[in-house]
Design a protein around this motif. Structure first.
Motif: not given
Length: 324
Positions: A131, A133, A140, A160, A187, A190-191, A199-201, A208
């Motif tokens: 993934y 950004t 994404l 985003t 955006v 991300l993790e 997915l965290y973003f 987030w």
């Protein structure tokens, strides 16, 4: 060399910095044990110039990241100027064996993915998907690692896009990209959750969001359904970069106070350190021995944000902090 990325792989330390900062030096470099900086994988990869072929050269590197298999991935935005158009063949991901420097695969990001105004920013992995950004065009990107096929998702979605009510404040002033025009970065960080399910973003300025990776990975999920699956995750401040450990703790750099913070799985946020030398500490890297590595980019001090006058404090620093 102004570095905003660091990666530890194959027993080596790698750093990188984008071309638009105006500094010379290799796009990606290996830090040798005697303190020298060597182009990686070789000098030709850092030798791009206008009108030169960009498919096998770095145009402007924004991120380095080590995949679960230990290979080093380089994120090339393909944009030689800040906010510029990607050059032909410039936007790409390059997967490299960190021990030998052998380029294992190049993943082109064509004009339908890296569009005019795009700024391909960072990358994380989950199984056979990666993934990314797009901090320029607010989306994404989902990459099938096996086939090389990429898709844009959550294009210009509320999750985003940067919000104008959350400016980046450093040294007591709003960071501006032009006179009275606050810098907005879509955006960016991300993790992936340790179990691979989320997915965290979010925009650089926060907040987030989270979205199930199963929805991202399925090309048959409609854009409407994917947007509806996005949920709030954490109200984090404008940050330079982040890294998540195997337990789900998020480490991030707070731009406002030159601080390093930890958000644990319960949502509790703790300040670990604050130091004026950590000014716009960018994308951190967490070593296996518990040390957090931080490239100090000072991006807000570049001439483009101060009517052509540099406020950078040289030399640029790479710092490691023992978190244990």
């Amino acid at each position: 060399m102004d570095w905003n990325a660091v990666a530890l792989a194959g027993g080596h330390v790698f750093v990188a910095g984008p071309r638009w900062t105006g500094f010379s030096g290799p796009a990606v470099a290996l830090l040798t044990k005697n303190g020298k900086i060597e182009p990686f994988p070789d000098a030709d990869w850092s030798g791009w110039k206008p009108r030169r072929d960009a498919t096998h050269r770095f145009v402007s590197v924004n991120a380095l990241h080590v995949a679960p298999d230990g290979t080093l991935w380089v994120v090339d935005t393909g944009t030689p100027s800040f906010g510029g158009v990607p050059v032909s063949g410039g936007a790409k991901l390059v997967r490299i064996d960190p021990a030998t420097g052998h380029v294992l695969r190049i993943y082109p990001l064509g004009p339908e993915i890296a569009q005019a105004g795009s700024y391909i920013d960072d990358i994380r992995f989950n199984g056979m998907h990666a993934y990314l950004t797009d901090a320029g065009k607010a989306a994404l990107i989902v990459l099938d690692i096996k086939t090389g096929q990429a898709r844009r998702v959550l294009d210009n979605d509320a999750s985003t896009r940067a919000r104008t009510d959350r400016p980046i404040v450093m040294d007591g002033h709003v960071v501006e990209n032009g006179l009275h025009r606050p810098l907005l970065v879509n955006v960016d960080p991300l993790e992936v959750s340790p179990d691979g399910k989320w997915l965290y973003f979010g925009p650089l300025e926060g907040p987030w969001s989270q979205v199930p990776t199963a929805f991202l990975d399925d090309p048959n999920v409609s854009s409407t359904d994917l947007s509806a699956a996005v949920q709030p995750w954490a109200d984090l401040p404008p940050l330079g970069g982040s890294v998540m450990d195997a337990a789900g703790n998020l480490y991030f750099t707070n731009l406002k106070d030159n601080g390093v913070y930890r958000r644990d799985v319960s949502g509790k946020i703790t300040k670990l350190i604050s130091d004026s030398r950590l000014h716009w500490a960018d994308a951190p890297c967490l070593a296996l021995n518990g040390r957090l590595w931080l490239p100090v980019a000072q991006l807000d001090r570049l001439p483009m944000f101060h009517q052509g006058h540099s406020r950078s404090h040289q030399p640029f620093l790479l710092v490691s902090i023992d978190l244990r």
